[in-house]
Enzyme design. Structure first.
Site, PDB file in Angstrom:
ATOM      1  N   GLY A  48       3.235   4.445  -4.047  1.00 24.49           N
ATOM      2  CA  GLY A  48       2.812   3.163  -3.494  1.00 24.49           C
ATOM      3  C   GLY A  48       1.383   2.880  -3.903  1.00 24.49           C
ATOM      4  CD  GLN A  53      -4.288   2.806  -2.565  1.00 22.61           C
ATOM      5  OE1 GLN A  53      -3.157   2.350  -2.538  1.00 22.61           O
ATOM      6  NE2 GLN A  53      -4.526   4.103  -2.647  1.00 22.61           N
ATOM      7  CB  CYS A 110      -4.218   8.485   0.298  1.00 22.05           C
ATOM      8  SG  CYS A 110      -4.788   6.811  -0.046  1.00 22.05           S
ATOM      9  CG  LEU A 111      -2.426   7.287  -5.641  1.00 22.37           C
ATOM     10  CD1 LEU A 111      -1.892   6.064  -6.379  1.00 22.37           C
ATOM     11  CD2 LEU A 111      -2.303   8.540  -6.502  1.00 22.37           C
ATOM     12  CG  HIS A 152       0.021   5.613   3.018  1.00 24.48           C
ATOM     13  ND1 HIS A 152      -0.474   6.887   3.171  1.00 24.48           N
ATOM     14  CD2 HIS A 152      -0.733   5.043   2.036  1.00 24.48           C
ATOM     15  CE1 HIS A 152      -1.486   7.063   2.326  1.00 24.48           C
ATOM     16  NE2 HIS A 152      -1.653   5.956   1.620  1.00 24.48           N
ATOM     17  CD  GLU A 153       0.948   2.255  -0.322  1.00 27.67           C
ATOM     18  OE1 GLU A 153      -0.094   1.634  -0.571  1.00 27.67           O
ATOM     19  OE2 GLU A 153       1.099   3.462  -0.599  1.00 27.67           O
ATOM     20  CG  HIS A 156      -3.999   1.594   1.636  1.00 24.70           C
ATOM     21  ND1 HIS A 156      -5.238   2.191   1.574  1.00 24.70           N
ATOM     22  CD2 HIS A 156      -3.130   2.521   1.167  1.00 24.70           C
ATOM     23  CE1 HIS A 156      -5.114   3.421   1.088  1.00 24.70           C
ATOM     24  NE2 HIS A 156      -3.838   3.648   0.834  1.00 24.70           N
TER      25      HIS A 156
END
Ligand code: ZN
Length: 204
Positions: A48, A53, A110-111, A152-153, A156
């Site tokens: 994702g 991000q 997480c990236l 999670h997304e 963000h």
């Protein structure tokens, strides 16, 4: 040009992202941004990616969980996580309208927190309303790992990171996750790391 994934500490990850207007969605720049996000997510690779991000404070996220990402993971672990492939999905202005009462705890990464992981408790099921890349309203129910990715997304897009919700005592680097913890049942992780003593995650 390579796009860098913004790391924790950049204010864009803490801002509430702006919703897109219906006029903006079909525009070429928006459609190109969606394609770019798919490319960045696949290159990472990740399951994702939210627009903040890559430094863009818009309510836009992409998700894709490919079968090839899990081909080396133990089938029992996949079953525990209720992880199944998810085809490429674009979420514009998404809202979680329902969360199941039952929750699950698993390690999550997480990236934007590259190299780290922690146990995060999340609803096992969610219902999400959003616009697709054509601007059509959609409603989707999700369970298991897909529901976790969605939460999670969407976090963000509201300036929330998993570290706001994690079991703080489980925070670790990926070397240690791989070496000691990733194959253990969560019950044992919970006992050995004494997660009952964790400072409760934020309520954001
Ligand atoms: Zn993330």
């Amino acid at each position: 040009m390579a796009v860098e994934i913004v790391q924790v500490g950049d204010v864009v990850l803490r801002q509430a992202a702006r919703p897109l207007t219906l006029e903006e969605i079909p525009r070429k720049d928006t459609q190109q941004l969606i394609d770019k996000m798919r490319e960045v997510m696949r290159a990472a690779p990740g399951v994702g990616l939210a627009a903040p991000q890559i430094g863009i404070s818009l309510q836009l996220a992409v998700i894709e969980d490919r079968a090839e990402y899990v081909k080396d993971i133990d089938p029992q672990i996949l079953a525990d996580r209720e992880r199944k492939p998810v085809p490429f999905l674009v979420l514009i202005n998404p809202q979680i309208v329902e969360r199941s009462a039952d929750e699950a705890e698993f390690f999550e990464g997480c990236l934007s927190l590259s190299g780290f992981s922690a146990v995060v408790k999340r609803a096992r099921g969610v219902t999400v309303e959003f616009l697709d890349r054509e601007g059509n309203p959609q409603r989707m129910e999700a369970r298991g790992w897909f529901a976790r990715i969605l939460q999670h997304e969407i976090d963000h897009l509201n300036g929330c990171l998993y570290i706001d919700r994690m079991q703080s005592r489980s925070f670790m680097n990926l070397d240690h996750l791989t070496r000691y913890w990733k194959d253990l049942p969560m019950e044992r992780v919970r006992k050995e790391l004494r997660l009952d003593l964790s400072v409760p995650g934020g309520q954001a």
